[in-house]
Write an enzyme that holds these catalytic residues in place. Structure first.
Site, PDB file in Angstrom:
ATOM      1  N   ASP A   1       0.811  -1.222   0.000  1.00 55.79           N
ATOM      2  CA  ASP A   1       0.000   0.000   0.000  1.00 55.79           C
ATOM      3  C   ASP A   1       0.840   1.267   0.000  1.00 55.79           C
ATOM      4  OD1 ASP A   1       0.843  -0.460   2.651  1.00 55.79           O
ATOM      5  OD2 ASP A   1      -0.899   0.554   3.500  1.00 55.79           O
TER       6      ASP A   1
ATOM      7  N   ASP B   1       3.032   2.636   1.984  1.00 58.17           N
ATOM      8  CA  ASP B   1       3.347   3.471   3.146  1.00 58.17           C
ATOM      9  C   ASP B   1       4.728   3.151   3.722  1.00 58.17           C
ATOM     10  OD1 ASP B   1       2.627   1.029   4.292  1.00 58.17           O
ATOM     11  OD2 ASP B   1       1.357   1.912   5.848  1.00 58.17           O
TER      12      ASP B   1
END
Length: 583
Positions: A302, A304
Site C-alpha cells: 500500500d 506506506d
C-alpha cells in the site's frame, strides 16, 4: 436517475473482528464468508459520530489486492444505505494509504465537499491473492487511523451486531472510468465520484519538495536510480512522479504494475523479499555483472513503507529517519523554517534521539502504531517521525509515506551534490550515512522476526520474559552465565506510554531490557499478521567511537543476539531454531 431502496438484513456476530494497530486483517477466505465484511463495515458506521456518516463524504479505495473490487462495491451499497451523501473512489479502486490520507486532508470535491473519513482496503505488506490476506481499516477526518476509542467501539459493535443496512438494488459502479455516478434513495441523493488516483498526492509532494533540484540530480549521467514497487499500488505513483514529473528513465522502475497477487511475491520492502532490487543494487548473494545504481528504493503493497539502498549499501530504517531529520531543514523546502519536533516508535533505534539532543529538538518515544504520531502532529509537536519497520513520514499527512521518504532522500542527495553534478564524483548514499555516524555515532541494530508462531506459545514466552524482570540481580547473573562480555541490565520493564496530548495511557507495549552501556533488547508481539503470532526481537548497541563504527552489524551484535535467544528460551517455547526474517 437510478433509485435505490434500503434493505435491513439480519446477521449474527463473528468472533475475532478486533481491529489491530492497522485495521482488521484475515485470509481472503474469511472475508468472503457471507456477511463477514458487511458486519465489520456496519459496526464501523455504528461506531462513528452520526455527522461523520449521515450526509458525509467517505473515501473507499486501497492497494488493489485480490477481493478489493468486490469489497468496494459492497461498501458503496452499504454507505448509500447508511445515509452517506457521497463516496470517493480512486480509479480502479487504487489509492496508496498515504494518498488516502492526503485526499482526506486536501481534496475538495466539485461541489465543495470534503471527506470525513475513509475505508482503506489493504493488508499492507502481507501477501495478496485468493489464498492470501485481505484487510480493511478506517481513517478519520485528520487523515490518520482511527484511535483506540473508535476501534474499541467497532470491536464492541461486532460482538453484538444483529443487522446491517445495504442498498442491494444499487447497480455496481464502473470504477475503471473517471466520472460521477448519481443515484437517489429515501434520504435523498447519493453520488459515487471516481477520480484520478495520483493527482492530489502529486500536488502535495510538489508543495513539499524542490522537484527542480531532484530533476537535475536524476538527469546527471553519473546518478543512476532504481525503484521497486513490488507490484503494489506504489507503481502508479512511481510512474507519475519519477518518470513523468522528474524525468527518470522508465527502465529505472521495477515491478511497477499493480497486481492483485503482487505477482506472487511478498510485498514487504526488506532485504529478504525485495530480491530483484537487492540483487540489482549489488547486495545479493551472487555478484551482478552490471554496475549497481547509485540509489535504490522499494515500497510495500500500500506504499506506506520504504526501503532505502545505496550502491552495495543498506540504510536501516532507524538510521534513515535520523538522517532525514538531521538534513531536512537545509534540503527540503517544507521544513525550511525548522522542525517542531521528532518522534520514533519504542522499538526503533535511538539514532533519532541523538539527533534531537544535538539539534535541541522536542523528542517523543511512542508505542508502535502511526496514530500515536498523529496525535503529536495534530498538536503541532512533531514534524518528522519513523519506525524501524520501514515506516517514515512527516506532518504533511497522518500516515507513514514511502514515496515521501524516497523524495526526502533524493532531496538530501540533490542538496549534497548541487555543486558537483558536473564534477568527478558524487556524494553517495554511503557517504551520507558514514558522515552521519561520524557526527552522531552509530546504533548497531537488527530485528529478528519469528512469524506465524503458535499464539499460545508466544504468550507463554512473553510471560516468561516479564517474570525474569522481577529481580535485576538474578537477571544479570543469568545474563553473565550466557555471555560474560556484555554490559549489565540497568532497567527492565514493559513499555508504557502516557500521551502528552490526550492523557491516554497505553500499557504492555513491549518488553524492554536496557543495558548500562546503552544497549537494548526489546521483545514485542506484532498484531499485523493474519494467522498465528509474530514475535519481534530488537537488538541494539550504540557506538560513538568513530574508529569502531565500521564493523559488520551482525558481528557487532552477536553477543546480544545470543543473550536474546537464550534468555527468551525461543527454541524451547516456539520450536524455532532460526527467525523467519532478519533485518
Amino acid at each position: 436517475m437510478v433509485m435505490f431502496t434500503v434493505t435491513r438484513k439480519e446477521t449474527v456476530p463473528f468472533d475475532g473482528q478486533k481491529p489491530g494497530t492497522s485495521g482488521l486483517r484475515k485470509k481472503v477466505s474469511v472475508f468472503k464468508q457471507p456477511n463477514y465484511l458487511h458486519n465489520f463495515v456496519q459496526s464501523t458506521f455504528n461506531a462513528l459520530p452520526a455527522d461523520k456518516v449521515k450526509g458525509a463524504t467517505v473515501v473507499v479505495s486501497g492497494d488493489g489486492r485480490y477481493f478489493s473490487k468486490d469489497a468496494v462495491q459492497i461498501i458503496i451499497k452499504m454507505a448509500a444505505a447508511n445515509g452517506v451523501r457521497r463516496v470517493w473512489v480512486g480509479q480502479d479502486s487504487l489509492l496508496s494509504t498515504p494518498a488516502v490520507s492526503a485526499v482526506i486532508r486536501e481534496r475538495i470535491g466539485a461541489d465543495g465537499s470534503k471527506a470525513t473519513g475513509a475505508f482503506i482496503l489493504t493488508a499492507s505488506h502481507n501477501p495478496g491473492g485468493p489464498h492470501e490476506d485481505f484487510g480493511i481499516k478506517y481513517n478519520m477526518e485528520n487523515g490518520g487511523p482511527a484511535p483506540e476509542v473508535i476501534t474499541d467501539k467497532i470491536y464492541a459493535n461486532t460482538r453484538i451486531l444483529k443487522e446491517y443496512f445495504i442498498a442491494e438494488d444499487l447497480p455496481d459502479v464502473d470504477i475503471s472510468v473517471i466520472g460521477l455516478s448519481s443515484f437517489s434513495g429515501s434520504e435523498g441523493p447519493f453520488d459515487v465520484d471516481v477520480f484520478d488516483s495520483t493527482t492530489d498526492y502529486v500536488k502535495l509532494m510538489k508543495s513539499i519538495f524542490d522537484f527542480e533540484s531532484i530533476q537535475k540530480l536524476l538527469s546527471c549521467p553519473k546518478f543512476t536510480f532504481c525503484y521497486d514497487a513490488l507490484h503494489g499500488v506504489a507503481g502508479i505513483y512511481a510512474k507519475r512522479i519519477f518518470v513523468e514529473e522528474l524525468g527518470a528513465n522508465e527502465s529505472s522502475l521495477l515491478n511497477c504494475t499493480p497486481k492483485e497477487d503482487f505477482g506472487g511475491g511478498h510485498p514487504d520492502p526488506n532485504l529478504t523479499y525485495a530480491k530483484e532490487l537487492v540483487a540489482r543494487m549489488g547486495l545479493g548473494k551472487s555478484s551482478s555483472q552490471n554496475e549497481p545504481p547509485e540509489f535504490g528504493a522499494a515500497a510495500d503493497g500500500d506504499a506506506d513503507r520504504n526501503m532505502i539502498l545505496g550502491k552495495r549499501f543498506f540504510v536501516t530504517p532507524s538510521d534513515s529517519v535520523a538522517i532525514i531529520a538531521a538534513n531536512a531543514v537545509e534540503a527540503i523546502p517544507y521544513f525550511a523554517s525548522g522542525l517542531k519536533g521528532v518522534a520514533r516508535s519504542m522499538p526503533t533505534s535511538a539514532a533519532l534521539d541523538v539527533v534531537a539532543k544535538k539539534l535541541n529538538l522536542k523528542f517523543f518515544e511512542v508505542p508502535t502504531g502511526w496514530k500515536f504520531f498523529g496525535n503529536l502532529m495534530d498538536a503541532g509537536l512533531c514534524s518528522i517521525c519513523g519506525e524501524e519497520s520501514f515506516g517514515t513520514g512527516s506532518d504533511h499527512i497522518r500516515e507513514k509515506d514511502g514515496i515521501w521518504a524516497v523524495l526526502a532522500w533524493l532531496s538530501i542527495l540533490a542538496f549534497k551534490n548541487k555543486a558537483n553534478l558536473k564534477g568527478q564524483k558524487l556524494v553517495t548514499v554511503e557517504d551520507i550515512v558514514l558522515g552521519h555516524w561520524a557526527s552522531y555515532g552509530r546504533h548497531y541494530y537488527t530485528r529478528y522476526d519469528y512469524e506465524n508462531v503458535d499464539a499460545g506459545a508466544a504468550k507463554e514466552l512473553m510471560a516468561h520474559l516479564v517474570n525474569l524482570q522481577s529481580s535485576l540481580p538474578n537477571l544479570n547473573k543469568l545474563i553473565k552465565e550466557i555471555r560474560s562480555d556484555v554490559s549489565e541490565v540497568a532497567q527492565a520493564d514493559e513499555f508504557e506510554y502516557k500521551d502528552p496530548v490526550d492523557g491516554s495511557v497505553s500499557k504492555h507495549q513491549g518488553i524492554r531490557y536496557l543495558f548500562v552501556d546503552g544497549s537494548r533488547l526489546v521483545f514485542r508481539l506484532s498484531g499485523t499478521g493474519s494467522e498465528g503470532a509474530t514475535i519481534r526481537v530488537y537488538i541494539e548497541q550504540y557506538e560513538n567511537d568513530s574508529s569502531k563504527t565500521g564493523r559488520d552489524s551482525q558481528e557487532a551484535l552477536a553477543p546480544l543476539v545470543d543473550i536474546a535467544i537464550k534468555l527468551s528460551k525461543m527454541k524451547e517455547f516456539t520450536g524455532r531454531s532460526a527467525p523467519t526474517v532478519i533485518t
